[in-house]
Design an enzyme around this catalytic site. Sequence first.
Site, PDB file in Angstrom:
ATOM      1  N   GLY A 257       4.385   1.625  -1.775  1.00  0.00           N
ATOM      2  CA  GLY A 257       4.481   2.019  -3.170  1.00  0.00           C
ATOM      3  C   GLY A 257       3.151   2.509  -3.703  1.00  0.00           C
ATOM      4  N   ASP A 258       3.106   2.761  -4.991  1.00  0.00           N
ATOM      5  CA  ASP A 258       1.933   3.311  -5.666  1.00  0.00           C
ATOM      6  C   ASP A 258       1.468   2.318  -6.710  1.00  0.00           C
ATOM      7  OD1 ASP A 258       0.089   4.684  -7.196  1.00  0.00           O
ATOM      8  OD2 ASP A 258       1.325   6.463  -7.487  1.00  0.00           O
ATOM      9  N   PHE A 259       0.264   1.747  -6.529  1.00  0.00           N
ATOM     10  CA  PHE A 259      -0.172   0.701  -7.461  1.00  0.00           C
ATOM     11  C   PHE A 259      -0.541   1.225  -8.847  1.00  0.00           C
ATOM     12  CE2 PHE A 259      -4.306   0.636  -4.716  1.00  0.00           C
ATOM     13  CZ  PHE A 259      -4.823   1.762  -5.344  1.00  0.00           C
TER      14      PHE A 259
ATOM     15  N   ASP B 224       0.856  -1.175   0.000  1.00  0.00           N
ATOM     16  CA  ASP B 224       0.000   0.000   0.000  1.00  0.00           C
ATOM     17  C   ASP B 224       0.900   1.236   0.000  1.00  0.00           C
ATOM     18  OD1 ASP B 224      -2.262   1.772   0.289  1.00  0.00           O
ATOM     19  OD2 ASP B 224      -3.336   0.135   1.270  1.00  0.00           O
TER      20      ASP B 224
ATOM     21  N   HIS C 256     -13.367  -0.432  -6.885  1.00  0.00           N
ATOM     22  CA  HIS C 256     -14.583   0.384  -6.884  1.00  0.00           C
ATOM     23  C   HIS C 256     -14.303   1.840  -6.499  1.00  0.00           C
ATOM     24  CE1 HIS C 256     -15.963   0.032  -2.388  1.00  0.00           C
ATOM     25  NE2 HIS C 256     -14.672   0.223  -2.481  1.00  0.00           N
TER      26      HIS C 256
END
Length: 336
Positions: free
Chosen positions: A225-227, A199, A245
């Site tokens: 991190g950044d998905f 995350d 969502h």
Amino acid sequence: MAGHNDDNGLLRLKIMGYLVSQAIFAVTELDVVEELVDGPADAARLAERTGADPDALRRFLRVLTAEGLFVEEPAGTFALTPMGALLRRDAPGSLRHFVTLMAGDAYQAWSAATHSLRTGEPAFDVVFGKPMFDWLSERPEASATFNAAQAGLVDLRLRPLLERDWSGVATVVDVGGGNGRLLNMLLSRTPGLQGVLYDLPHVVEDDGLVLADADVRDRCQVVGGDFFRAVPEGGDVYVLAQILHDWDDARATEILRRCREAMPGHARLLILEQVVPDDAVPHPAKLLDLHMLVLLGGRERGEGAWRALLAAAGFEVERIGHWARSALIEARPTTG
């Protein structure tokens, strides 16, 4: 004329529906529900224990008794119903955290719902001046409350994962796993399974991470991190639980593509989300769809939309299982 009057009354109740949800939040915040765990209590004593005004408490409980959360018997004495007991902190499938999640900041965002209706964009940004996750990242206390509320919804959501066959799986990657509650529960019930909690850095560096015992901690790698940029490579199963969502189709496809890039050919993707029924019957997923729009510009999706979204990102749906709290969508990378 009688039918007209009936419609008038029913419509008035629907228009005032937010009063019921806020009444539920108020009695939950004052721990009225917790004070009734051991049995019925007189309203006066209940008010004294919770710091409520006695007359106000009776009036709140009158409304919520009519809604089926409490019973009053004899007069002035209140007890929990099975529905009301779902607001207890320790109840299986507790909705206490859901009450918190739907109140406060989210409630304020709905004051600008007309903006979302006009533009298709989130009202939260208008009310608070910036996107919700940016706003939360600058407010550690609000972020912790949000993460705790999300974690409180895990128990029912996790059932499809717990009942899945995990034999042959070495490593599971929980993408957007928050404070780790879901992964903690899965690892603690599946000896030998390795996990990766992934995350944003400010989320996984928080002191509130839930990794219960030494065995689970030893089997879980925590990665920030950044998905939208990358996802940890090499897992056998990737989990996205109530993540997609939050985003419109374009951004959701980006997340899925980053997962696809990280996944070896044998890996599987498990998505825990709502699947909106294709009918005109009331359903929580249809309300949640509007909530995602107003807060984040996201959406809930029907089965056809899920299949199209996954296909656009390089996946093929293998199966969709429907459960009480959510659906489990299992997909594999397509070849070629």
